[in-house]
Design an enzyme around this catalytic site. Sequence first.
Site, mmCIF file in Angstrom:
data_model
loop_
_atom_site.group_PDB
_atom_site.id
_atom_site.type_symbol
_atom_site.label_atom_id
_atom_site.label_comp_id
_atom_site.label_asym_id
_atom_site.label_seq_id
_atom_site.Cartn_x
_atom_site.Cartn_y
_atom_site.Cartn_z
ATOM 1 C CE LYS A 269 -3.668 -2.684 0.997
ATOM 2 N NZ LYS A 269 -4.806 -2.898 0.098
ATOM 3 C CG HIS B 244 -7.604 -10.374 -5.250
ATOM 4 N ND1 HIS B 244 -8.838 -9.791 -5.472
ATOM 5 C CD2 HIS B 244 -7.181 -9.906 -4.055
ATOM 6 C CE1 HIS B 244 -9.129 -9.002 -4.444
ATOM 7 N NE2 HIS B 244 -8.151 -9.055 -3.574
#
Length: 441
Positions: free
Chosen positions: A166, A285
């Site tokens: 992130k 994912h």
Amino acid sequence: GVGFKAGVKDYRLTYYTPEYKTKDTDILAAFRMTPQPGVPAEEAGAAVAAESSTGTWTTVWTDGLTSLDRYKGRCYDIEPVAGEENQYIAYVAYPLDLFEEGSVTNMFTSIVGNVFGFKALRALXXEDLRIPPAYSKTFMGPPHGIQVERDKLNKYGRPLLGCTIKPKLGLSAKNYGRAVYECLRGGLDFTKDDENVNSQPFMRWRDRFLFVAEALFKSQAETGEVKGHYLNATAGTCEEMMKRAIFARELGAPIVMHDYLTGGFTANTSLAFYCRDNGLLLHIHRAMHAVIDRQKDHGMHFRVLAKGLRMSGGDHIHAGTVVGKLEGEREVTLGFVDLLRDDFIQKDRSRGIYFTQDWVSMPGVFPVASGGIHVWHMPALTEIFGDDSVLQFGGGTLGHPWGNAPGAVANRVALEACVQARNEGRDLAREGNEIIREASK
């Protein structure tokens, strides 16, 4: 003789067959049905069976040219859902011949393709599928599976640790690589591209792959452990996706990543084949899953999407956390976690498992717990998921007040402490906080 009779007749005359004995080769489906007011459950169940197999809204002349009895789906059981008004579980059996071998795409097109917009139903949710070995054997499944992955990584007896880098969007490739290095150097096994990181103007995929590869080899040399970063190969075309996967392999990266629902099952299966042939692990994912599985009464339960992925192929898949920022009920989550990992899963309605599922020897998939979890969740996660899982802490690593590497160290120390405490027979649920406190001294 009786000629062809045109007209519309009730589905239940043909497709509701409570006396039918299911075959070992049938694909079985459990649907949660909410019929429109005034539509009998048998008619609704039969309509589902018909519309997802051989039926259409009217009797057609060409029905006479084939054997419907051989090819039709059959609604063979209907049970009311306890505690819900006007909701039923309809069980449908599909003959194996209705499906193309080795195509998850075709399986879903057939079973959930059209029928969910059906007028006679207010809502419909595919709760579970029973995939017979006769069909699952036409799929290669995960490129490697849990055991082979452990051998490749040389990591045993504990969950694996990951971290999503992130901020997910906006970093340059160089800074991105730096964050990867710090996390891996601190003690994580994996770092991860966010699912929305593909190839954007601020960081093109090729630059990211190069700087990440540098981070991998540097951290590997310094720690003496195998390190990986899920390089997201998801792209706008299958050709571009393959190009990225090939480049990852050429760099010597151990693992790539794919968004299997937005990318689609066809692309996913192609990528899984490539990964199997070329020794790449495949991290999956599930972006977009909640669009399909969030509503209880309409859509597809995640356990169905998970079974589809195990057939299509992936070595890791995101499977909720039970404890983090996103939804998940413990028993139900553990139900589909077992469907991903185990060979044979017994029918157990309390865990949402409607059918006994025998995967024969198809490799298992690591469930990935990711989303809003941090170091204080470690005891619970170790207890809930056991060793065969990947625990991913994004903000829970990079949010450490001293920085990324100390964040990674904290997670690794906490994990090792929890595993050791468990192996010594301590109660993680009760003593969890204390175990973490001791470890952090």
